[in-house]
Write a protein that holds these residues in place. Structure first.
Motif, PDB file in Angstrom:
ATOM      1  N   ALA A  37       0.838  -1.205   0.000  1.00 19.92           N
ATOM      2  CA  ALA A  37       0.000   0.000   0.000  1.00 19.92           C
ATOM      3  C   ALA A  37       0.870   1.250   0.000  1.00 19.92           C
ATOM      4  N   VAL A  38       1.920   1.243   0.787  1.00 15.06           N
ATOM      5  CA  VAL A  38       2.837   2.385   0.812  1.00 15.06           C
ATOM      6  C   VAL A  38       3.538   2.534  -0.538  1.00 15.06           C
ATOM      7  N   THR A  39       3.928   1.421  -1.139  1.00  9.53           N
ATOM      8  CA  THR A  39       4.588   1.472  -2.450  1.00  9.53           C
ATOM      9  C   THR A  39       3.651   2.029  -3.510  1.00  9.53           C
ATOM     10  N   ILE A  49       4.306   5.396  -5.702  1.00  7.58           N
ATOM     11  CA  ILE A  49       4.318   5.416  -7.167  1.00  7.58           C
ATOM     12  C   ILE A  49       3.221   6.342  -7.697  1.00  7.58           C
ATOM     13  N   THR A  50       2.060   6.332  -7.070  1.00  8.11           N
ATOM     14  CA  THR A  50       0.986   7.241  -7.473  1.00  8.11           C
ATOM     15  C   THR A  50       1.422   8.691  -7.295  1.00  8.11           C
ATOM     16  N   GLY A  51       2.086   8.980  -6.190  1.00  4.18           N
ATOM     17  CA  GLY A  51       2.594  10.337  -5.957  1.00  4.18           C
ATOM     18  C   GLY A  51       3.624  10.753  -6.990  1.00  4.18           C
ATOM     19  N   ILE A  52       4.495   9.827  -7.367  1.00  3.75           N
ATOM     20  CA  ILE A  52       5.494  10.128  -8.399  1.00  3.75           C
ATOM     21  C   ILE A  52       4.810  10.430  -9.726  1.00  3.75           C
ATOM     22  N   VAL A  53       3.820   9.630 -10.094  1.00  5.04           N
ATOM     23  CA  VAL A  53       3.104   9.839 -11.364  1.00  5.04           C
ATOM     24  C   VAL A  53       2.356  11.170 -11.342  1.00  5.04           C
ATOM     25  N   ILE A  54       1.661  11.469 -10.244  1.00  3.97           N
ATOM     26  CA  ILE A  54       0.934  12.740 -10.147  1.00  3.97           C
ATOM     27  C   ILE A  54       1.913  13.908 -10.206  1.00  3.97           C
ATOM     28  N   GLY A  55       3.038  13.793  -9.510  1.00  3.06           N
ATOM     29  CA  GLY A  55       4.053  14.843  -9.559  1.00  3.06           C
ATOM     30  C   GLY A  55       4.611  15.040 -10.951  1.00  3.06           C
ATOM     31  N   TYR A  56       4.844  13.949 -11.667  1.00  4.44           N
ATOM     32  CA  TYR A  56       5.357  14.039 -13.036  1.00  4.44           C
ATOM     33  C   TYR A  56       4.341  14.728 -13.945  1.00  4.44           C
ATOM     34  N   ILE A  57       3.069  14.352 -13.799  1.00  2.00           N
ATOM     35  CA  ILE A  57       2.027  14.950 -14.640  1.00  2.00           C
ATOM     36  C   ILE A  57       1.882  16.437 -14.331  1.00  2.00           C
ATOM     37  N   LEU A  58       1.855  16.780 -13.047  1.00  2.00           N
ATOM     38  CA  LEU A  58       1.748  18.208 -12.681  1.00  2.00           C
ATOM     39  C   LEU A  58       2.953  19.011 -13.165  1.00  2.00           C
TER      40      LEU A  58
END
Length: 142
Positions: A122-124, A128-137
């Motif tokens: 769940a933490v992983t 990864i979701t945070g990295i993807v959202i950060g990349y998109i933003l």
């Protein structure tokens, strides 16, 4: 409390230590170290040394001495093509970390730590979701 004793309220991340300015003149050490590592790689190729041993030694030394990060940063400074090369290099690292995570999960499940594995996964997924959202933003902003 003695004047020599420090209070026990220090943290892992000291704000003064985190906000230190970048060290100027790092190239005076990093450039010669990079050249030495390049010479070692060329000598290994030229003399037919054991490739895996030389590669392991160079990668470990470059990682410990921060030469690898410095070289990647220098590549990233090249306009247009540099950031693309850095992205390709970093994608491999993320794939490797994910593969190691799967292996650790497999071993942990076999030993009976399935609840801990669920928490870890769940933490992983959140990371990864945070990295993807950060990349998109970041792509949308710049």
């Amino acid at each position: 409390m003695n004047s020599e004793q420090k209070p026990d309220n220090h943290h892992i991340f000291d704000p003064e230590e985190i906000t230190q300015p970048a060290k100027r003149g790092a190239w005076k050490w990093m450039l010669p170290l990079s050249i030495v590592l390049a010479i070692v790689v060329f000598a290994a190729w030229h003399f037919g040394w054991h490739a895996k041993a030389v590669t392991t030694g160079v990668v470990i030394f470059a990682t410990i001495s921060h030469v690898f990060a410095w070289v990647v940063a220098m590549i990233g400074l090249v306009p247009i093509i540099g950031p693309l090369i850095v992205k390709v290099l970093s994608i491999g690292v993320i794939w490797l970390l994910n593969a190691v995570g799967y292996l650790v999960s497999y071993v942990a499940i076999k030993r009976g730590y399935s609840k801990d594995v669920l928490t870890y996964r769940a933490v992983t997924i959140a990371l990864i979701t945070g990295i993807v959202i950060g990349y998109i933003l970041c792509s949308l902003i710049s």
